[in-house]
Design a protein around this motif. Sequence first.
Motif, mmCIF file in Angstrom:
data_model
loop_
_atom_site.group_PDB
_atom_site.id
_atom_site.type_symbol
_atom_site.label_atom_id
_atom_site.label_comp_id
_atom_site.label_asym_id
_atom_site.label_seq_id
_atom_site.Cartn_x
_atom_site.Cartn_y
_atom_site.Cartn_z
ATOM 1 N N GLN A 23 0.837 -1.207 0.000
ATOM 2 C CA GLN A 23 0.000 0.000 0.000
ATOM 3 C C GLN A 23 0.868 1.252 0.000
ATOM 4 O OE1 GLN A 23 -2.343 -1.157 3.507
ATOM 5 N NE2 GLN A 23 -4.206 -0.731 2.306
ATOM 6 N N ILE A 24 1.918 1.253 0.812
ATOM 7 C CA ILE A 24 2.827 2.400 0.859
ATOM 8 C C ILE A 24 3.427 2.643 -0.526
ATOM 9 C CG2 ILE A 24 5.068 3.202 1.743
ATOM 10 C CD1 ILE A 24 4.216 2.074 4.487
ATOM 11 N N ALA A 25 3.844 1.578 -1.207
ATOM 12 C CA ALA A 25 4.420 1.711 -2.551
ATOM 13 C C ALA A 25 3.379 2.250 -3.538
ATOM 14 C CB ALA A 25 4.967 0.372 -3.023
ATOM 15 N N GLU A 26 2.170 1.691 -3.495
ATOM 16 C CA GLU A 26 1.102 2.115 -4.408
ATOM 17 C C GLU A 26 0.712 3.575 -4.156
ATOM 18 O OE1 GLU A 26 -3.667 1.247 -4.968
ATOM 19 O OE2 GLU A 26 -2.410 -0.339 -4.108
ATOM 20 N N TYR A 27 0.499 3.929 -2.893
ATOM 21 C CA TYR A 27 0.084 5.292 -2.548
ATOM 22 C C TYR A 27 1.208 6.297 -2.840
ATOM 23 C CZ TYR A 27 -3.767 3.064 0.058
ATOM 24 O OH TYR A 27 -4.864 2.329 0.425
ATOM 25 N N SER A 28 2.454 5.901 -2.571
ATOM 26 C CA SER A 28 3.586 6.788 -2.847
ATOM 27 C C SER A 28 3.682 7.075 -4.347
ATOM 28 C CB SER A 28 4.897 6.169 -2.351
ATOM 29 O OG SER A 28 4.900 6.071 -0.941
ATOM 30 N N ALA A 29 3.450 6.047 -5.172
ATOM 31 C CA ALA A 29 3.488 6.241 -6.625
ATOM 32 C C ALA A 29 2.388 7.203 -7.068
ATOM 33 C CB ALA A 29 3.354 4.894 -7.339
ATOM 34 N N ALA A 30 1.194 7.076 -6.493
ATOM 35 C CA ALA A 30 0.080 7.969 -6.837
ATOM 36 C C ALA A 30 0.405 9.410 -6.419
ATOM 37 C CB ALA A 30 -1.206 7.490 -6.170
ATOM 38 N N ILE A 31 0.980 9.576 -5.232
ATOM 39 C CA ILE A 31 1.378 10.911 -4.761
ATOM 40 C C ILE A 31 2.443 11.487 -5.693
ATOM 41 C CG2 ILE A 31 2.593 12.119 -2.893
ATOM 42 C CD1 ILE A 31 1.055 10.151 -0.950
ATOM 43 N N GLY A 32 3.394 10.660 -6.094
ATOM 44 C CA GLY A 32 4.446 11.101 -7.019
ATOM 45 C C GLY A 32 3.882 11.588 -8.340
ATOM 46 N N ARG A 33 2.896 10.871 -8.892
ATOM 47 C CA ARG A 33 2.273 11.292 -10.161
ATOM 48 C C ARG A 33 1.581 12.641 -10.001
ATOM 49 N NH1 ARG A 33 1.191 5.774 -10.277
ATOM 50 N NH2 ARG A 33 -0.941 6.041 -9.498
ATOM 51 N N ARG A 34 0.854 12.812 -8.905
ATOM 52 C CA ARG A 34 0.180 14.096 -8.662
ATOM 53 C C ARG A 34 1.204 15.233 -8.522
ATOM 54 N NH1 ARG A 34 -5.101 13.154 -7.792
ATOM 55 N NH2 ARG A 34 -5.710 11.123 -6.980
ATOM 56 N N LEU A 35 2.299 14.949 -7.818
ATOM 57 C CA LEU A 35 3.345 15.962 -7.634
ATOM 58 C C LEU A 35 3.991 16.351 -8.958
ATOM 59 C CD1 LEU A 35 5.105 14.758 -4.373
ATOM 60 C CD2 LEU A 35 4.009 16.975 -4.719
ATOM 61 N N LEU A 36 4.276 15.368 -9.809
ATOM 62 C CA LEU A 36 4.910 15.678 -11.095
ATOM 63 C C LEU A 36 4.035 16.609 -11.923
ATOM 64 C CD1 LEU A 36 6.496 12.239 -12.032
ATOM 65 C CD2 LEU A 36 7.703 14.345 -11.405
ATOM 66 N N ASP A 37 2.707 16.400 -11.880
ATOM 67 C CA ASP A 37 1.798 17.312 -12.584
ATOM 68 C C ASP A 37 1.835 18.700 -11.960
ATOM 69 O OD1 ASP A 37 1.009 15.333 -14.333
ATOM 70 O OD2 ASP A 37 -0.832 14.837 -13.238
ATOM 71 N N LEU A 38 1.761 18.751 -10.628
ATOM 72 C CA LEU A 38 1.733 20.025 -9.906
ATOM 73 C C LEU A 38 3.032 20.814 -10.102
ATOM 74 C CD1 LEU A 38 0.075 21.774 -7.884
ATOM 75 C CD2 LEU A 38 1.171 20.483 -6.046
ATOM 76 N N LEU A 39 4.149 20.105 -10.202
ATOM 77 C CA LEU A 39 5.462 20.737 -10.261
ATOM 78 C C LEU A 39 5.955 20.993 -11.681
ATOM 79 C CD1 LEU A 39 7.124 18.630 -7.438
ATOM 80 C CD2 LEU A 39 6.479 21.044 -7.312
ATOM 81 N N ASN A 40 5.140 20.713 -12.666
ATOM 82 C CA ASN A 40 5.541 20.904 -14.053
ATOM 83 C C ASN A 40 5.964 22.361 -14.272
ATOM 84 O OD1 ASN A 40 6.019 19.986 -16.630
ATOM 85 N ND2 ASN A 40 3.986 20.523 -17.355
ATOM 86 N N GLY A 41 7.164 22.567 -14.800
ATOM 87 C CA GLY A 41 7.653 23.915 -15.054
ATOM 88 C C GLY A 41 8.615 24.441 -13.998
ATOM 89 N N PHE A 42 8.703 23.781 -12.860
ATOM 90 C CA PHE A 42 9.655 24.205 -11.829
ATOM 91 C C PHE A 42 11.064 23.789 -12.232
ATOM 92 C CE2 PHE A 42 5.790 24.433 -9.486
ATOM 93 C CZ PHE A 42 6.002 25.266 -8.410
#
Length: 193
Positions: A23-42
């Motif tokens: 679960q930690i691996a799955e949830y961490s991957a989902a958080i990472g995907r959301r972050l990559l979208d949010l951080l686009n352009g930084f």
Amino acid sequence: MSQTKTALRLRAKEARSLLSPSQIAEYSAAIGRRLLDLLNGFETIMVYVSKVPEVDTGDLILDLNRRGVQVVVPIIERETCSLRLSYLPDPSVLVPSTFNVPEPLGHELPARPEDVQAVIIPMLAFDAKGDRLGYGAGYYDRFLCRYPHPIKIGIAFSCQQAESIPVEGNDVKMDYIVTENEIIRCSGRAAPQ
């Protein structure tokens, strides 16, 4: 430290401890995907280096490096209760250090806090208003009071959310909170495009 904060930390740790490694691996991957979208352009992003059972930031750091983003990681200075910053182009140099947190000791590439555009911050507990509880030592709050300019993004698993976090004068509010389920915008501050 208030009894309420202590109780909230214990409850959040307990909730997080019930997550399985998968679960930690799955949830961490989902958080990472959301972050990559949010951080686009930084261009320069400070990311904490995780330890078990925190949200795993290993793949996020690799993905940001692959995108050409300058990844900066904190190094804990216990003597001064502060954070020193280092660029991290190669995560293989990380070794467990203070509080067992992986740090690039012996391979530091000093970074200036003024260059950091966003900070990814670990949270033990949080609420939807952007208030967070860390581990109680105040390293991030002190750093962010001194350098308030970066966008502050707290990450945690949704099970660590509390109804309300008590705040004190030196507690720094997050601009965004990212869990495996959602991105919560906590301030009027927009992510740069």
